[in-house]
Scaffold this active site. Structure first.
Site, PDB file in Angstrom:
ATOM      1  N   GLU A   1      -3.227  -4.182  19.734  1.00  0.00           N
ATOM      2  CA  GLU A   1      -2.364  -4.383  18.560  1.00  0.00           C
ATOM      3  C   GLU A   1      -1.365  -3.243  18.385  1.00  0.00           C
ATOM      4  OE1 GLU A   1      -4.757  -4.878  15.074  1.00  0.00           O
ATOM      5  OE2 GLU A   1      -3.202  -4.063  13.775  1.00  0.00           O
TER       6      GLU A   1
ATOM      7  N   TRP B   1       2.664   6.432  13.253  1.00  0.00           N
ATOM      8  CA  TRP B   1       1.211   6.513  13.036  1.00  0.00           C
ATOM      9  C   TRP B   1       0.620   5.115  12.892  1.00  0.00           C
ATOM     10  CZ3 TRP B   1      -0.987   4.494   8.632  1.00  0.00           C
ATOM     11  CH2 TRP B   1      -0.081   4.180   7.591  1.00  0.00           C
TER      12      TRP B   1
ATOM     13  N   ASP C   1      -6.354  -3.054   1.805  1.00  0.00           N
ATOM     14  CA  ASP C   1      -5.223  -2.866   0.891  1.00  0.00           C
ATOM     15  C   ASP C   1      -4.488  -4.167   0.572  1.00  0.00           C
ATOM     16  OD1 ASP C   1      -4.608  -1.381   3.698  1.00  0.00           O
ATOM     17  OD2 ASP C   1      -2.838  -2.508   3.116  1.00  0.00           O
TER      18      ASP C   1
ATOM     19  N   ARG D   1     -13.019  -5.000  16.109  1.00  0.00           N
ATOM     20  CA  ARG D   1     -11.981  -4.038  16.459  1.00  0.00           C
ATOM     21  C   ARG D   1     -12.670  -2.692  16.680  1.00  0.00           C
ATOM     22  NH1 ARG D   1      -7.033  -1.478  12.830  1.00  0.00           N
ATOM     23  NH2 ARG D   1      -8.536   0.180  12.434  1.00  0.00           N
TER      24      ARG D   1
ATOM     25  N   HIS E   1      -3.117 -10.046   9.268  1.00  0.00           N
ATOM     26  CA  HIS E   1      -3.490  -8.747   8.733  1.00  0.00           C
ATOM     27  C   HIS E   1      -4.483  -8.961   7.577  1.00  0.00           C
ATOM     28  CE1 HIS E   1      -1.672  -4.783   6.934  1.00  0.00           C
ATOM     29  NE2 HIS E   1      -2.647  -4.501   7.752  1.00  0.00           N
TER      30      HIS E   1
ATOM     31  N   ARG F   1       0.879 -11.132  13.442  1.00  0.00           N
ATOM     32  CA  ARG F   1      -0.011 -10.608  12.396  1.00  0.00           C
ATOM     33  C   ARG F   1       0.574 -10.645  10.989  1.00  0.00           C
ATOM     34  NH1 ARG F   1      -4.181  -8.310  12.348  1.00  0.00           N
ATOM     35  NH2 ARG F   1      -3.709  -6.208  11.607  1.00  0.00           N
TER      36      ARG F   1
ATOM     37  N   HIS G   1      -1.760   1.320  16.622  1.00  0.00           N
ATOM     38  CA  HIS G   1      -1.039   1.785  15.448  1.00  0.00           C
ATOM     39  C   HIS G   1       0.310   2.427  15.776  1.00  0.00           C
ATOM     40  CE1 HIS G   1      -1.123   2.195  11.109  1.00  0.00           C
ATOM     41  NE2 HIS G   1      -2.104   1.325  11.211  1.00  0.00           N
TER      42      HIS G   1
ATOM     43  N   ASN H   1       0.810  -1.209   0.000  1.00  0.00           N
ATOM     44  CA  ASN H   1       0.000   0.000   0.000  1.00  0.00           C
ATOM     45  C   ASN H   1       0.851   1.271   0.000  1.00  0.00           C
ATOM     46  OD1 ASN H   1      -2.370   1.429   0.057  1.00  0.00           O
ATOM     47  ND2 ASN H   1      -2.755   1.135   2.240  1.00  0.00           N
TER      48      ASN H   1
ATOM     49  N   ASP I   1      -6.452  -1.352  17.963  1.00  0.00           N
ATOM     50  CA  ASP I   1      -5.183  -1.123  17.263  1.00  0.00           C
ATOM     51  C   ASP I   1      -4.623   0.233  17.697  1.00  0.00           C
ATOM     52  OD1 ASP I   1      -3.100  -0.971  15.501  1.00  0.00           O
ATOM     53  OD2 ASP I   1      -4.290  -1.312  13.688  1.00  0.00           O
TER      54      ASP I   1
ATOM     55  N   GLU J   1      -8.303 -10.943  10.366  1.00  0.00           N
ATOM     56  CA  GLU J   1      -8.891  -9.608  10.174  1.00  0.00           C
ATOM     57  C   GLU J   1      -9.694  -9.576   8.870  1.00  0.00           C
ATOM     58  OE1 GLU J   1      -6.000  -6.482   9.733  1.00  0.00           O
ATOM     59  OE2 GLU J   1      -7.486  -4.893   9.979  1.00  0.00           O
TER      60      GLU J   1
ATOM     61  N   GLU K   1       1.981  -6.678  11.501  1.00  0.00           N
ATOM     62  CA  GLU K   1       1.448  -6.456  10.148  1.00  0.00           C
ATOM     63  C   GLU K   1       2.500  -5.840   9.221  1.00  0.00           C
ATOM     64  OE1 GLU K   1      -1.917  -3.909  11.181  1.00  0.00           O
ATOM     65  OE2 GLU K   1      -0.896  -2.227  10.246  1.00  0.00           O
TER      66      GLU K   1
ATOM     67  N   HIS L   1     -14.298  -4.190  11.678  1.00  0.00           N
ATOM     68  CA  HIS L   1     -13.850  -2.883  12.168  1.00  0.00           C
ATOM     69  C   HIS L   1     -15.040  -1.992  12.496  1.00  0.00           C
ATOM     70  CE1 HIS L   1      -9.570  -2.476  10.346  1.00  0.00           C
ATOM     71  NE2 HIS L   1      -9.826  -3.734  10.632  1.00  0.00           N
TER      72      HIS L   1
HETATM   73  O1  LIG Z   1      -5.557  -3.432   9.419  1.00  0.00           O
HETATM   74  C1  LIG Z   1      -4.860  -2.914  10.273  1.00  0.00           C
HETATM   75  O2  LIG Z   1      -4.733  -3.343  11.420  1.00  0.00           O
HETATM   76  C2  LIG Z   1      -4.098  -1.734   9.919  1.00  0.00           C
HETATM   77  O3  LIG Z   1      -3.433  -1.198  10.779  1.00  0.00           O
HETATM   78  C3  LIG Z   1      -4.168  -1.289   8.509  1.00  0.00           C
HETATM   79  C4  LIG Z   1      -2.870  -0.733   8.007  1.00  0.00           C
HETATM   80  O4  LIG Z   1      -2.634   0.504   8.564  1.00  0.00           O
HETATM   81  C5  LIG Z   1      -2.883  -0.647   6.519  1.00  0.00           C
HETATM   82  O5  LIG Z   1      -2.869  -1.936   6.034  1.00  0.00           O
HETATM   83  C6  LIG Z   1      -1.719   0.142   5.977  1.00  0.00           C
HETATM   84  O6  LIG Z   1      -1.655  -0.020   4.601  1.00  0.00           O
HETATM   85 MG   LIG Z   2      -3.082  -2.636  12.422  1.00  0.00          MG
END
Ligand SMILES: O=C(O)C(=O)C[C@H](O)[C@H](O)CO
Ligand SMILES: [Mg+2]
Length: 403
Positions: free
Chosen positions: A237, A403, A317, A147, A313, A284, A213, A37, A211, A340, A263, A122
């Site tokens: 996560e 992020w 994407d 989630r 994951h 993941r 992130h 992605n 998540d 997921e 992921e 989600h």
């Molecule tokens: O699916 C998730 O848990 C994500 O964090 C999604 C990711 O940020 C995404 O795949 C980035 O391309």
């Molecule tokens: Mg994630």
């Protein structure tokens, strides 16, 4: 049997996907997902220029040898671009092998370990109330695991929370990276309230996940893990970036909240210390970004020795080719945890016809020989590539942040 022909297909039915198609001299073909992605064309160039020319004439049945040829043989090991390219080849070759055997892929891997694969969906909302409505919608649709991500007062936009309530979020939402502003203290003060509200409304049976992130430091992650312990999360996560695997040792000392990570991993070496020290509960890493079925199988086997389960994951994407292959893997892998699931758009599903199906919060694997996902190349041509970037995150003082 020989590989006669191979080529990449880039299509954007709502978002970009890269597919590799490998065709044998006997006419059997296989496809693999190579979507990275926001960096899609880097993998296309790697495949077109360096991988495909070296595949022509090779025996497609020698999956293991071709994997090592591309991994060791390149000298430059690992990395998301390399490993996504190798993954696409690997997935396509397993597809071919299973088609030749006349078997669905899960049979070739060792057969079913379960009848169906539990997924998590989600739910996102700009505030707790709207987020709870989204959780309710998922529960009504049959999900057993959700989630949960909500907006935080004082933070204008957060990656992972949809811009409009009731709509899915899009990971790569702009031509060039959008900029978000992040406040760890506002987030940490707010998020336990979200989980208290979810448990109060939905009771104890629903599996809830979250998540982070990568946005916390280890001691902040330890605090969050401790504070959400009463709400019994299925997992927390990516609570910190994982280049420093030892950081998870610190988090683990402080909390019994289960931890998931991986992921962005692309090799077993990214996860080795995490698994061997039992610092995590779920791994993941999935097929497209971690070298395909051949390599992820090694990660899963290592994980199994240490009570670590898979939690692949599965964002939008990754194409249906990855998702379909993952469902075969999930159906087989002994130490399965959860899968997921972010539903693809109907345009994506039309470009990639497939035989897996969602039912009562689970995926049911298909029985078509191969991994059960195809590509409609004529339709794919109607959706040309469009550059799209993931966002970046800054602290309130302007510092570039995770992020
Ligand atoms: O699916 C998730 O848990 C994500 O964090 C999604 C990711 O940020 C995404 O795949 C980035 O391309
Ligand atoms: Mg994630």
């Amino acid at each position: 049997m020989k590989i006669e022909h191979a080529y990449t297909i880039v299509t954007s039915p709502g978002r970009n996907f890269v597919t590799l198609k490998i065709v044998t001299d006997e006419g059997t073909y296989g496809i693999g997902d190579a979507t990275l992605n926001g960096r899609e064309m880097a993998v296309v160039a790697y495949l077109d220029e360096h991988v495909i020319p070296a595949l022509i004439g090779r025996d497609p049945q020698r999956i293991e040898d071709i994997w090592h040829y591309l991994y060791r043989g390149a000298y430059w090991r690992r990395g998301p671009v390399t490993m996504s390219a190798i993954a696409a080849v690997d997935m396509a070759l397993w597809d071919i092998k299973a088609k030749l055997a006349g078997m669905p892929l899960y049979q070739l891997l060792g057969g079913k370990s379960r009848e169906r694969v539990m997924v998590y969906g989600h739910a996102t909302g700009r505030d707790i109330e709207s987020c709870l409505e989204e959780v309710a919608r998922h529960v009504d649709e049959g999900y057993k695991a959700v989630r949960v991500q909500a907006g935080v007062p004082g933070i204008a936009s957060i990656y992972g929370v949809a811009k409009k309530d009731g709509e899915p979020y899009e990971p790569a939402d702009a031509d060039l990276p959008a900029e978000h502003v992040w406040s760890t203290s506002k987030y940490l003060n707010h998020v336990p309230k979200l989980f208290a509200a979810v448990r109060e409304r939905f009771g104890d049976d629903l599996h809830i996940l979250h998540d982070v992130h990568h946005r916390l430091t280890p001691i902040e992650a330890a605090r969050l893990g401790k504070e959400v312990e009463p709400y019994h999360l299925f997992w927390l996560e990516d609570c910190v970036p994982a280049e420093n695997q030892e950081a998870f040792g610190l988090i683990r000392q402080h909390t019994t909240t289960p931890l998931a990570v991986g992921e962005v991993f692309n090799s077993i070496h990214d996860a080795k210390a995490l698994i061997e020290n039992q610092w995590i509960d779920y791994i993941r890493a999935t097929l497209t970004h971690a070298g395909g079925i051949t390599h992820v199988r090694r990660i899963a086997d290592l994980a199994g020795l240490y009570h670590v389960r898979t939690g692949f994951h599965g964002p939008t994407d990754l194409s249906p080719v990855c998702l379909g292959s993952a469902i075969h893997f999930d159906t087989w892998v002994p130490n399965f945890g959860i899968q997921e699931y972010m539903p693809h758009t109907s345009a994506t599903n039309e470009v990639f016809p497939h035989d897996y199906r969602f039912e009562d919060g689970h995926f049911i694997v298909g029985e078509t020989p191969g991994h059960g996902v195809d590509i409609d190349e004529e339709l794919a041509k109607q959706y040309p590539y469009k550059r799209a970037s993931l966002p970046v995150n800054r602290l309130e003082d302007g510092t570039l942040w995770h992020w």
